[in-house]
Structures are given as C-alpha cells and as structure tokens.
Design a protein around this motif. Sequence first.
Motif, PDB file in Angstrom:
ATOM      1  N   LEU A   1      -4.406   5.300   0.392  1.00  0.00           N
ATOM      2  CA  LEU A   1      -3.950   4.545  -0.805  1.00  0.00           C
ATOM      3  C   LEU A   1      -2.695   5.044  -1.584  1.00  0.00           C
ATOM      4  CD1 LEU A   1      -4.195   2.372  -3.121  1.00  0.00           C
ATOM      5  CD2 LEU A   1      -5.767   3.428  -4.161  1.00  0.00           C
TER       6      LEU A   1
ATOM      7  N   LEU B   1       0.811   5.072   0.375  1.00  0.00           N
ATOM      8  CA  LEU B   1       1.320   3.896   0.131  1.00  0.00           C
ATOM      9  C   LEU B   1       2.013   4.009  -1.157  1.00  0.00           C
ATOM     10  CD1 LEU B   1      -1.472   1.292   1.694  1.00  0.00           C
ATOM     11  CD2 LEU B   1       1.039   2.218   2.943  1.00  0.00           C
ATOM     12  N   GLN B   2       1.362   4.265  -2.123  1.00  0.00           N
ATOM     13  CA  GLN B   2       1.826   4.370  -3.486  1.00  0.00           C
ATOM     14  C   GLN B   2       3.176   5.114  -3.601  1.00  0.00           C
ATOM     15  OE1 GLN B   2      -1.041   4.081  -6.660  1.00  0.00           O
ATOM     16  NE2 GLN B   2       0.183   5.621  -7.793  1.00  0.00           N
TER      17      GLN B   2
ATOM     18  N   ARG C   1       6.310   1.151   1.911  1.00  0.00           N
ATOM     19  CA  ARG C   1       5.909   0.607   3.402  1.00  0.00           C
ATOM     20  C   ARG C   1       5.612   1.729   4.327  1.00  0.00           C
ATOM     21  NH1 ARG C   1       7.925  -0.345   8.012  1.00  0.00           N
ATOM     22  NH2 ARG C   1      10.149   0.651   7.300  1.00  0.00           N
TER      23      ARG C   1
ATOM     24  N   VAL D   1      -7.869   0.361   6.074  1.00  0.00           N
ATOM     25  CA  VAL D   1      -6.870  -0.584   5.593  1.00  0.00           C
ATOM     26  C   VAL D   1      -7.741  -1.980   5.181  1.00  0.00           C
ATOM     27  CG1 VAL D   1      -5.070  -2.293   5.670  1.00  0.00           C
ATOM     28  CG2 VAL D   1      -4.774   0.131   6.193  1.00  0.00           C
TER      29      VAL D   1
ATOM     30  N   LEU E   1      -3.379  -4.714  -1.052  1.00  0.00           N
ATOM     31  CA  LEU E   1      -2.460  -4.192  -0.097  1.00  0.00           C
ATOM     32  C   LEU E   1      -2.051  -5.250   1.046  1.00  0.00           C
ATOM     33  CD1 LEU E   1      -3.826  -3.272   2.749  1.00  0.00           C
ATOM     34  CD2 LEU E   1      -4.460  -1.235   1.316  1.00  0.00           C
ATOM     35  N   TYR E   2      -1.351  -5.310   1.623  1.00  0.00           N
ATOM     36  CA  TYR E   2      -0.734  -6.544   2.810  1.00  0.00           C
ATOM     37  C   TYR E   2      -0.017  -5.878   3.885  1.00  0.00           C
ATOM     38  CZ  TYR E   2       3.888  -6.998   0.581  1.00  0.00           C
ATOM     39  OH  TYR E   2       4.869  -6.697   0.061  1.00  0.00           O
TER      40      TYR E   2
ATOM     41  N   TYR F   1       2.285  -1.603   6.342  1.00  0.00           N
ATOM     42  CA  TYR F   1       1.451  -1.746   5.139  1.00  0.00           C
ATOM     43  C   TYR F   1       2.103  -1.428   4.011  1.00  0.00           C
ATOM     44  CZ  TYR F   1      -2.291  -2.351   8.681  1.00  0.00           C
ATOM     45  OH  TYR F   1      -2.929  -2.930   9.721  1.00  0.00           O
ATOM     46  N   ARG F   2       1.790  -2.478   2.659  1.00  0.00           N
ATOM     47  CA  ARG F   2       2.594  -2.073   1.745  1.00  0.00           C
ATOM     48  C   ARG F   2       1.572  -2.453   0.364  1.00  0.00           C
ATOM     49  NH1 ARG F   2       8.178  -2.214   0.909  1.00  0.00           N
ATOM     50  NH2 ARG F   2       7.860  -3.062  -1.280  1.00  0.00           N
ATOM     51  N   LEU F   3       1.619  -1.793  -0.923  1.00  0.00           N
ATOM     52  CA  LEU F   3       0.778  -2.326  -1.857  1.00  0.00           C
ATOM     53  C   LEU F   3       1.540  -3.411  -2.617  1.00  0.00           C
ATOM     54  CD1 LEU F   3      -0.237   1.092  -3.292  1.00  0.00           C
ATOM     55  CD2 LEU F   3      -1.949  -0.643  -2.205  1.00  0.00           C
TER      56      LEU F   3
END
Length: 311
Positions: A10, A13-14, A18, A39, A49-50, A59-61
């Motif tokens: 997490l 990603l933060q 991406r 994920v 996230l997606y 993957y991105r938040l």
Amino acid sequence: MRASRLVTLLLLLQNRGRMTAGQLAEELEVSVRTVYRDVEALGSAGVPLYGEAGHAGGYRLVDGYRTRLTGLTAEEAQAAFLAALPGTAADLGLGGALATARLKLRAALPAELRAHADRIQQRFLLDAPGWYADADDTPHLTAVADAVWARRTVRLRYRRWRAPEEITRQVRPYGLVLKAGRWYLVADGPSGLRTYRVDQILELTALEEEFTVPEDFSLAAHWSRELAGFHARLHTGHALVRLTPEGARRLGVPPAAEGWTRARVPIESIDHAHGEFLRLGTDVEVLEPPALRDRLAATVRALASRYGSPS
C-alpha cells in the motif's frame, strides 16, 4: 508476515503512484501471483485501488487516498531520515523493519516535507568505519541484540588481551554501542558494569533468566563516563616539543606568530609517542622526556645509516 507485506504494498503505491505487478513483486521479493492475491485482499479490505491494462498500465490508488502523520516540522522530518542508518539496522537484524518504517514515514509526510526528506537522503551519507580497518566479524551481534531487547541474561565465552585470555561470564546485557564501526556490549556481571567488544565474543548462550535495568541507569551517560575514563588512562604523560608551522597544524597545536612553536602535549607511552612523532618527520623536535628524545635520535641514526649509502 503477510500483514506487513500488505502495508508495504500500500505504501509503495502511495509513494510512487502507478506500479506494475512485476515491479511490486520485485520490491516485495514475492511472486507476481502473490501480488495479485495481495491486491485482491487490499481491495476486499476497502482500500481504493484499481488496475489499468495495457503497456502503460499497472496498479494505482484512487487520487487523494493516503494516510498522514501530522505534527512533524521540516527539520524533524530531515532529522528522522538522517538518523536512519541502514547498515546499523541490518547488523542488528532490523534492516527490513527500518526500510518499512522509512517507507511509512515518507508516505505519511505532506509533499513539501517529503521533498525535504528526499534531499537529506540525496545529500548526506554516514559511513562510520575508518578507511584502513576491515569490518569486524560479529557473528553473535544479532543474538546479543535480542538479549538486550528481551532483557535476558546471557552466558558468554570471551577473548581478552590479558591472561587468562579466554573467560566465561554470565552477564546482564544493558545496551549496545556502535563506536567508529565497532560494536561494544555494556553488561552487568560479577565485577559490575563492564564493556565487551562484540567481535571478541567466542560463544554466547541466551538463558531463561530475565532482569530489570536499574531506573537510574543511562546508557549514554555511562558511555560518556567510559570515554572520559579511557582518555584519562590513555594519556598518562607529556612531552615538550618544538614544531614548525606545518607540524603545529598537523598536531592541532595553536601556532606561534612566527617561527617554531613550543608546546607540551599529552602522550600515551614512550613506544606510542615514538611512532606518532616519527610521522611528523622534520616538522617536530622532541625536547623532553629524555628517554623519548634518545629513542627518536637512535631511530634517526639508524635510518640515516640505512639510506645514506647505496645498497
């Protein structure tokens, strides 16, 4: 273990925006399939996230999702990152924990403070050991650190410089000190508080007995007293010398306005001072004590004899 990995994923990603499954797998040292499962677990836990398909996917938040650590000033954030020593933490078995903690701290900082912390890492590096010393072999360091954390008594077999050279002691480890790249253990034992070099511990056994450190004990204060006592024992004599301006500079003595400088400097012993003053070459003349002057004169005569005629 998995919970820690999910938090790290997490925060990655933060911090970075991406990231592909492959990049995450490399950072987390797991398989891509494990990343997919992690994920999915984060999504099920409500983390927004997606994933994006395609060459530029990953993957991105969701924008705006982040945790924050409030109350830190720019100077405090800089100090926190400057104080983090990866090599030291790794020696103590805390390398992974430190990396995760720094990641958490960076992710929690506002953008401006994050930039300050990044500049600290880019511009400052602490490398404690000296140039001409190999790193000490300290196979028992992690076990010692564990005993310090757990406040658990240990039995150690130790090599020292005076007879008997090997001794066995049961001690209560109060703390660890890293001095000039070398680890020292401060422990209470049969003879009171003593300092042990960790690289001289030959064998260590953790015992079941727990102990409590006295409330008035301070590791920092104790170490300061140890250093003061060491220096007091180290320099037990003095030498009267004449120094050129360059010799005064190299010896750290305030130079005279012009010409030679007379100074009285502390020395450890005749043998030690002999070697130290030889390093200064013609920039020093020893006047007292006579034993040191005679010793240097004999060495100079021997050198002159050796180099005065071709071999």
